[in-house]
Design an enzyme around this catalytic site. Structure first.
Site, PDB file in Angstrom:
ATOM      1  N   ARG A  60       0.813  -1.221   0.000  1.00  0.00           N
ATOM      2  CA  ARG A  60       0.000   0.000   0.000  1.00  0.00           C
ATOM      3  C   ARG A  60       0.845   1.270   0.000  1.00  0.00           C
ATOM      4  O   ARG A  60       0.362   2.350  -0.316  1.00  0.00           O
ATOM      5  CB  ARG A  60      -0.940  -0.064   1.218  1.00  0.00           C
ATOM      6  CG  ARG A  60      -1.750   1.139   1.480  1.00  0.00           C
ATOM      7  CD  ARG A  60      -3.000   0.876   2.303  1.00  0.00           C
ATOM      8  NE  ARG A  60      -2.867   0.053   3.480  1.00  0.00           N
ATOM      9  CZ  ARG A  60      -2.221   0.366   4.595  1.00  0.00           C
ATOM     10  NH1 ARG A  60      -1.575   1.498   4.701  1.00  0.00           N
ATOM     11  NH2 ARG A  60      -2.216  -0.470   5.612  1.00  0.00           N
ATOM     12  N   TYR A 113     -19.131  18.074 -10.227  1.00  0.00           N
ATOM     13  CA  TYR A 113     -19.694  16.733 -10.413  1.00  0.00           C
ATOM     14  C   TYR A 113     -20.566  16.364  -9.193  1.00  0.00           C
ATOM     15  O   TYR A 113     -20.107  16.464  -8.055  1.00  0.00           O
ATOM     16  CB  TYR A 113     -18.502  15.791 -10.582  1.00  0.00           C
ATOM     17  CG  TYR A 113     -18.765  14.332 -10.565  1.00  0.00           C
ATOM     18  CD1 TYR A 113     -19.530  13.737 -11.565  1.00  0.00           C
ATOM     19  CD2 TYR A 113     -18.220  13.521  -9.565  1.00  0.00           C
ATOM     20  CE1 TYR A 113     -19.765  12.373 -11.562  1.00  0.00           C
ATOM     21  CE2 TYR A 113     -18.433  12.155  -9.557  1.00  0.00           C
ATOM     22  CZ  TYR A 113     -19.207  11.590 -10.559  1.00  0.00           C
ATOM     23  OH  TYR A 113     -19.431  10.241 -10.554  1.00  0.00           O
ATOM     24  N   ASP A 185     -10.829  20.140 -10.043  1.00  0.00           N
ATOM     25  CA  ASP A 185     -11.079  18.911 -10.796  1.00  0.00           C
ATOM     26  C   ASP A 185     -10.742  19.221 -12.262  1.00  0.00           C
ATOM     27  O   ASP A 185     -11.438  19.983 -12.926  1.00  0.00           O
ATOM     28  CB  ASP A 185     -12.540  18.480 -10.632  1.00  0.00           C
ATOM     29  CG  ASP A 185     -12.820  17.116 -11.259  1.00  0.00           C
ATOM     30  OD1 ASP A 185     -12.208  16.813 -12.307  1.00  0.00           O
ATOM     31  OD2 ASP A 185     -13.662  16.367 -10.732  1.00  0.00           O
ATOM     32  N   LYS A 210     -11.451   8.625 -16.968  1.00  0.00           N
ATOM     33  CA  LYS A 210     -11.939   9.207 -18.230  1.00  0.00           C
ATOM     34  C   LYS A 210     -10.815   9.189 -19.264  1.00  0.00           C
ATOM     35  O   LYS A 210     -10.499   8.151 -19.798  1.00  0.00           O
ATOM     36  CB  LYS A 210     -12.503  10.608 -17.991  1.00  0.00           C
ATOM     37  CG  LYS A 210     -13.405  10.732 -16.759  1.00  0.00           C
ATOM     38  CD  LYS A 210     -14.659   9.903 -16.872  1.00  0.00           C
ATOM     39  CE  LYS A 210     -15.520  10.088 -15.627  1.00  0.00           C
ATOM     40  NZ  LYS A 210     -16.517   9.065 -15.436  1.00  0.00           N
TER      41      LYS A 210
HETATM   42  C1  LIG Z   1     -15.698  15.694 -13.499  1.00  0.00           C
HETATM   43  C2  LIG Z   1     -15.693  14.370 -12.801  1.00  0.00           C
HETATM   44  N1  LIG Z   1     -14.943  14.214 -11.709  1.00  0.00           N
HETATM   45  C3  LIG Z   1     -14.911  13.050 -11.042  1.00  0.00           C
HETATM   46  C4  LIG Z   1     -15.642  11.966 -11.474  1.00  0.00           C
HETATM   47  C5  LIG Z   1     -15.604  10.692 -10.699  1.00  0.00           C
HETATM   48  O1  LIG Z   1     -14.843   9.728 -11.368  1.00  0.00           O
HETATM   49  P1  LIG Z   1     -15.049   8.179 -11.088  1.00  0.00           P
HETATM   50  O2  LIG Z   1     -16.236   7.755 -11.865  1.00  0.00           O
HETATM   51  O3  LIG Z   1     -13.768   7.561 -11.531  1.00  0.00           O
HETATM   52  O4  LIG Z   1     -15.263   8.018  -9.618  1.00  0.00           O
HETATM   53  C6  LIG Z   1     -16.432  12.074 -12.613  1.00  0.00           C
HETATM   54  C7  LIG Z   1     -17.225  10.920 -13.097  1.00  0.00           C
HETATM   55  O5  LIG Z   1     -18.050  11.025 -13.984  1.00  0.00           O
HETATM   56  C8  LIG Z   1     -16.473  13.308 -13.302  1.00  0.00           C
HETATM   57  O6  LIG Z   1     -17.245  13.482 -14.385  1.00  0.00           O
END
Ligand SMILES: Cc1ncc(COP(=O)(O)O)c(C=O)c1O
Length: 401
Positions: A60, A113, A185, A210
């Site tokens: 870890r 998000y 983000d 993504k």
């Molecule tokens: C802008 C954004 N941040 C974070 C996330 C979260 O990612 P994850 O699905 O890998 O948890 C998403 C998921 O759609 C997202 O669109």
């Protein structure tokens, strides 16, 4: 072996992504790191165990696979260090937990998000952190929302459903003057097209799920940081015991190697499709910051060097049944919540109800498109088919009324 790393910082990021994250030592002859499945790490002797000199101590706490991937993301994001998490959402959670404590106040952009909002309201709130949501286009006006205990700002730019672009340097300037840290983000642009840390932000979050993974086959998150924020982040990540399976980290590193060509293609096709959609009579507006018509285009041009493949489309007023006919009428765009993979996706955007700081009430229904790596001509033909279905459904409805 010749040291080929001299002057590597002068190379373009497109070049560096092909070379970064290579391991030295015994791994030097291999282009890719090993996929190390490990919990236990063995020590040579008691002296070795107590020496604090062992490179690896426990699965870890780092493996050759995690080191290679973290180093590559640090290069991408221009960061001192990067932690790896099991998903993008857990990356948001660890980033915020690293920088706020009980009694603190947190400012969050109203367009983040949705599940990220829940981290603030449903988790941090239980631990005594109060959140205020703010208008994503607030810029330097954010100062009016600062309180003596405001310790952090969390934003997403552009918002992945409504596509407002933040004036990040203005927000950073205010936050730092008030002794608060800024977490961004950066999933939409990735460090390839936008570098929040270089613009003064303290933490840059990626849902690597993504565009980094890029193939819709793994969930991975990262948080990158510099200086004091990096030390807090590294410690909090360690205390929380977060780690990610080696196969997923490897897939993410492998995806990263082709991020440059993929994102440039996503951008080229997305720009063509966005421009085509703008010309359609069924469409009211296209939410894509690279378009000159986007209200934040000037900010985007100043702070970003490219655009990815995700956009919103505000349709002229239409019934839910007509929007369903559009979406069901598509052959290439599949219905799915994610984005960033090689395949094109579509979802209706229904975020209006979750906004609390400033109403988001577009003039018509909104759909979100992830433009994949298929031929742009084929995708346009598909959207043409869908829009025809929308028009047919609207006229059928008009006849029955
Ligand atoms: C802008 C954004 N941040 C974070 C996330 C979260 O990612 P994850 O699905 O890998 O948890 C998403 C998921 O759609 C997202 O669109």
């Amino acid at each position: 072996m010749t040291d080929r790393s001299d002057d590597s910082k002068a190379d373009s990021i497109f070049t560096r992504l092909a070379h970064t994250g290579r391991l030295g030592g015994d791994h030097a002859p291999f282009v890719n790191p090993p996929v190390v499945h490990a919990s236990t790490v063995l020590f040579e002797s008691m002296e070795h165990l107590h020496s604090n000199k062992a490179r690896y101590v426990y699965g870890r706490r780092g493996t050759p696979t995690s080191e290679a991937f973290a180093a590559a993301i640090s290069e991408l994001e221009a960061a001192e260090g990067t932690v790896i998490t099991p998903s993008g959402l857990s990356a948001v959670a660890v980033a915020l937990m690293a920088i706020v404590s009980a009694g603190d106040h947190l400012l969050v952009a109203d367009n983040v998000y949705g599940p990220g909002r829940d981290v603030c309201g449903r988790i941090l709130g239980r631990f005594g952190v109060e959140t205020t949501f703010y208008d994503p286009r607030i810029g330097a006006g954010i100062e009016a929302l600062f309180r003596p205990n405001t310790r952090a700002v969390y934003l997403e730019s552009p918002g992945s459903h409504s596509f407002e672009v933040a004036d990040l340097p203005a927000i950073v300037e205010v936050a730092h003057r008030h002794d608060a840290l800024v977490a961004v983000d950066n999933t939409w642009a990735t460090g390839l097209f936008h570098k929040p840390l270089a613009l003064g932000a303290d933490l840059s979050i990626l849902a690597a799920t993504k565009y980094i993974v890029g193939h819709s086959d793994a969930l991975v998150g990262t948080v990158s940081a510099c200086g004091a924020a990096w030390r807090k982040l590294h410690a909090t990540h360690g205390y929380l015991g977060m780690f990610t399976g080696p196969d997923d980290m490897y897939l993410a590193l492998r995806g990263l190697r082709t991020l440059g060509v993929r994102l440039r293609q996503h951008q080229e096709s997305a720009m063509r499709i966005a421009t085509w959609l703008e010309s359609r009579s069924e469409v009211s507006r296209v939410l894509y910051p690279a378009l000159a018509s986007h209200p934040d285009h000037a900010l985007w041009s100043r702070d970003f060097s490219g655009a990815s493949g995700l956009m919103g489309v505000v349709l002229k007023p239409a019934t839910p049944a007509s929007v369903a006919a559009l979406i069901d009428g598509l052959r290439l765009f599949a219905i799915g919540f994610s984005w960033g993979g090689f395949e094109s996706l579509i979802v209706p955007t229904e975020i209006g109800r979750s906004r609390t700081a400033i109403p988001w009430r577009p003039e018509g229904p909104v759909i979100r498109l992830q433009i994949g790596l298929e031929s742009a001509d084929d995708l346009i033909a598909d959207l043409h088919r869908g829009l025809e279905q929308l028009v047919l459904a609207e006229s059928a409805e008009a006849e029955t009324n």
